[in-house]
Write a protein that holds these residues in place. Structure first.
Motif, PDB file in Angstrom:
ATOM      1  N   LEU A  42       0.806  -1.217   0.000  1.00 33.20           N
ATOM      2  CA  LEU A  42       0.000   0.000   0.000  1.00 33.20           C
ATOM      3  C   LEU A  42       0.842   1.272   0.000  1.00 33.20           C
ATOM      4  O   LEU A  42       0.337   2.357  -0.271  1.00 33.20           O
ATOM      5  CB  LEU A  42      -0.930   0.022   1.216  1.00 33.20           C
ATOM      6  N   ILE A  43       2.117   1.143   0.308  1.00 27.49           N
ATOM      7  CA  ILE A  43       2.999   2.309   0.370  1.00 27.49           C
ATOM      8  C   ILE A  43       3.389   2.704  -1.050  1.00 27.49           C
ATOM      9  O   ILE A  43       3.832   1.871  -1.853  1.00 27.49           O
ATOM     10  CB  ILE A  43       4.252   1.998   1.209  1.00 27.49           C
ATOM     11  N   HIS A  44       3.214   3.969  -1.364  1.00 26.69           N
ATOM     12  CA  HIS A  44       3.556   4.479  -2.697  1.00 26.69           C
ATOM     13  C   HIS A  44       5.008   4.134  -3.001  1.00 26.69           C
ATOM     14  O   HIS A  44       5.889   4.276  -2.140  1.00 26.69           O
ATOM     15  CB  HIS A  44       3.338   5.993  -2.734  1.00 26.69           C
ATOM     16  N   ALA A  45       5.268   3.683  -4.213  1.00 24.91           N
ATOM     17  CA  ALA A  45       6.610   3.232  -4.603  1.00 24.91           C
ATOM     18  C   ALA A  45       7.680   4.286  -4.345  1.00 24.91           C
ATOM     19  O   ALA A  45       8.799   3.959  -3.919  1.00 24.91           O
ATOM     20  CB  ALA A  45       6.619   2.817  -6.064  1.00 24.91           C
ATOM     21  N   ASP A  46       7.354   5.556  -4.586  1.00 20.81           N
ATOM     22  CA  ASP A  46       8.337   6.625  -4.369  1.00 20.81           C
ATOM     23  C   ASP A  46       8.640   6.855  -2.891  1.00 20.81           C
ATOM     24  O   ASP A  46       9.660   7.451  -2.553  1.00 20.81           O
ATOM     25  CB  ASP A  46       7.840   7.943  -4.980  1.00 20.81           C
ATOM     26  N   GLN A  52      11.335   2.577   4.663  1.00 23.58           N
ATOM     27  CA  GLN A  52      12.319   1.593   5.134  1.00 23.58           C
ATOM     28  C   GLN A  52      13.397   2.249   5.991  1.00 23.58           C
ATOM     29  O   GLN A  52      13.813   1.676   7.005  1.00 23.58           O
ATOM     30  CB  GLN A  52      12.945   0.869   3.943  1.00 23.58           C
ATOM     31  N   ASP A  53      13.839   3.439   5.609  1.00 25.02           N
ATOM     32  CA  ASP A  53      14.833   4.169   6.403  1.00 25.02           C
ATOM     33  C   ASP A  53      14.277   4.519   7.782  1.00 25.02           C
ATOM     34  O   ASP A  53      14.969   4.373   8.790  1.00 25.02           O
ATOM     35  CB  ASP A  53      15.274   5.450   5.694  1.00 25.02           C
ATOM     36  N   ALA A  54      13.020   4.987   7.824  1.00 26.63           N
ATOM     37  CA  ALA A  54      12.406   5.365   9.102  1.00 26.63           C
ATOM     38  C   ALA A  54      12.269   4.158  10.024  1.00 26.63           C
ATOM     39  O   ALA A  54      12.509   4.260  11.225  1.00 26.63           O
ATOM     40  CB  ALA A  54      11.045   6.010   8.861  1.00 26.63           C
ATOM     41  N   VAL A  55      11.904   3.018   9.461  1.00 23.34           N
ATOM     42  CA  VAL A  55      11.794   1.798  10.270  1.00 23.34           C
ATOM     43  C   VAL A  55      13.162   1.397  10.804  1.00 23.34           C
ATOM     44  O   VAL A  55      13.312   1.089  11.990  1.00 23.34           O
ATOM     45  CB  VAL A  55      11.162   0.648   9.449  1.00 23.34           C
ATOM     46  N   ALA A  56      14.171   1.412   9.949  1.00 27.22           N
ATOM     47  CA  ALA A  56      15.518   1.011  10.370  1.00 27.22           C
ATOM     48  C   ALA A  56      16.042   1.908  11.484  1.00 27.22           C
ATOM     49  O   ALA A  56      16.614   1.416  12.464  1.00 27.22           O
ATOM     50  CB  ALA A  56      16.466   1.047   9.174  1.00 27.22           C
ATOM     51  N   ILE A  57      15.825   3.204  11.365  1.00 28.63           N
ATOM     52  CA  ILE A  57      16.285   4.140  12.401  1.00 28.63           C
ATOM     53  C   ILE A  57      15.568   3.869  13.723  1.00 28.63           C
ATOM     54  O   ILE A  57      16.196   3.830  14.786  1.00 28.63           O
ATOM     55  CB  ILE A  57      16.066   5.600  11.947  1.00 28.63           C
ATOM     56  N   ALA A  58      14.258   3.655  13.669  1.00 25.59           N
ATOM     57  CA  ALA A  58      13.495   3.395  14.892  1.00 25.59           C
ATOM     58  C   ALA A  58      13.939   2.097  15.553  1.00 25.59           C
ATOM     59  O   ALA A  58      14.086   2.029  16.778  1.00 25.59           O
ATOM     60  CB  ALA A  58      12.000   3.352  14.582  1.00 25.59           C
ATOM     61  N   ALA A  63      13.731   3.956  19.134  1.00 23.22           N
ATOM     62  CA  ALA A  63      12.992   5.216  19.222  1.00 23.22           C
ATOM     63  C   ALA A  63      11.544   5.017  18.756  1.00 23.22           C
ATOM     64  O   ALA A  63      11.206   4.016  18.120  1.00 23.22           O
ATOM     65  CB  ALA A  63      13.669   6.267  18.351  1.00 23.22           C
ATOM     66  N   VAL A  64      10.738   5.994  19.041  1.00 21.31           N
ATOM     67  CA  VAL A  64       9.375   6.000  18.542  1.00 21.31           C
ATOM     68  C   VAL A  64       9.435   6.154  17.031  1.00 21.31           C
ATOM     69  O   VAL A  64      10.168   6.992  16.512  1.00 21.31           O
ATOM     70  CB  VAL A  64       8.565   7.158  19.172  1.00 21.31           C
ATOM     71  N   TRP A  65       8.684   5.338  16.318  1.00 23.45           N
ATOM     72  CA  TRP A  65       8.702   5.372  14.863  1.00 23.45           C
ATOM     73  C   TRP A  65       7.779   6.462  14.359  1.00 23.45           C
ATOM     74  O   TRP A  65       6.634   6.580  14.787  1.00 23.45           O
ATOM     75  CB  TRP A  65       8.259   4.020  14.314  1.00 23.45           C
ATOM     76  N   GLN A  66       8.298   7.272  13.455  1.00 25.95           N
ATOM     77  CA  GLN A  66       7.502   8.306  12.812  1.00 25.95           C
ATOM     78  C   GLN A  66       7.827   8.308  11.336  1.00 25.95           C
ATOM     79  O   GLN A  66       9.000   8.223  10.947  1.00 25.95           O
ATOM     80  CB  GLN A  66       7.815   9.685  13.399  1.00 25.95           C
ATOM     81  N   TRP A  67       6.764   8.430  10.529  1.00 28.55           N
ATOM     82  CA  TRP A  67       6.948   8.459   9.092  1.00 28.55           C
ATOM     83  C   TRP A  67       5.760   9.146   8.456  1.00 28.55           C
ATOM     84  O   TRP A  67       4.621   8.988   8.895  1.00 28.55           O
ATOM     85  CB  TRP A  67       7.063   7.034   8.556  1.00 28.55           C
ATOM     86  N   GLU A  68       6.016   9.934   7.437  1.00 25.32           N
ATOM     87  CA  GLU A  68       4.959  10.535   6.649  1.00 25.32           C
ATOM     88  C   GLU A  68       5.187  10.142   5.203  1.00 25.32           C
ATOM     89  O   GLU A  68       6.288  10.265   4.685  1.00 25.32           O
ATOM     90  CB  GLU A  68       4.976  12.063   6.779  1.00 25.32           C
ATOM     91  N   GLY A  69       4.135   9.637   4.593  1.00 29.85           N
ATOM     92  CA  GLY A  69       4.234   9.232   3.208  1.00 29.85           C
ATOM     93  C   GLY A  69       2.850   8.956   2.658  1.00 29.85           C
ATOM     94  O   GLY A  69       1.841   9.159   3.332  1.00 29.85           O
ATOM     95  N   ARG A  70       2.842   8.477   1.442  1.00 27.99           N
ATOM     96  CA  ARG A  70       1.573   8.230   0.757  1.00 27.99           C
ATOM     97  C   ARG A  70       1.236   6.737   0.745  1.00 27.99           C
ATOM     98  O   ARG A  70       2.098   5.915   0.524  1.00 27.99           O
ATOM     99  CB  ARG A  70       1.658   8.730  -0.682  1.00 27.99           C
ATOM    100  N   LEU A  71      -0.041   6.471   0.988  1.00 35.17           N
ATOM    101  CA  LEU A  71      -0.568   5.120   0.857  1.00 35.17           C
ATOM    102  C   LEU A  71      -1.464   5.093  -0.372  1.00 35.17           C
ATOM    103  O   LEU A  71      -2.174   6.048  -0.652  1.00 35.17           O
ATOM    104  CB  LEU A  71      -1.374   4.712   2.086  1.00 35.17           C
ATOM    105  N   ILE A  72      -1.414   4.014  -1.083  1.00 35.23           N
ATOM    106  CA  ILE A  72      -2.219   3.872  -2.289  1.00 35.23           C
ATOM    107  C   ILE A  72      -3.607   3.355  -1.906  1.00 35.23           C
ATOM    108  O   ILE A  72      -3.744   2.465  -1.136  1.00 35.23           O
ATOM    109  CB  ILE A  72      -1.550   2.898  -3.265  1.00 35.23           C
TER     110      ILE A  72
END
Length: 72
Positions: A42-46, A52-58, A63-72
């Motif tokens: 569901l995560i927009h390809a771009d 993936q970077d946000a998950v790896a850092i968390a 740390a608390v995971w935070q991410w903003e992006g587009r879902l299809i």
């Protein structure tokens, strides 16, 4: 609310997904638990690299995971 288990063999999994997934991404928790790719697809390809970077850092920093992006 979720619990996510990253894997070294390339097959990460959710070990818990709350019923909020129905409203947020219109998927039943059981569907996501059976195959995490149903959510990841569901995560927009771009936006997948930043996701993936946000998950790896968390995960690395516990740390608390935070991410903003587009879902299809």
């Amino acid at each position: 609310v979720y619990r996510y288990a990253p894997s070294t063999n390339g097959k990460s999994a959710f070990t818990y997904v709350s019923f909020g997934s129905r409203e947020l991404v219109e998927l039943e928790p059981e569907t996501i638990l059976q195959d995490a790719n149903t959510f990841f697809s569901l995560i927009h390809a771009d936006d997948r690299p930043s996701f993936q970077d946000a998950v790896a850092i968390a995960v690395e920093s516990l740390a608390v995971w935070q991410w903003e992006g587009r879902l299809i």
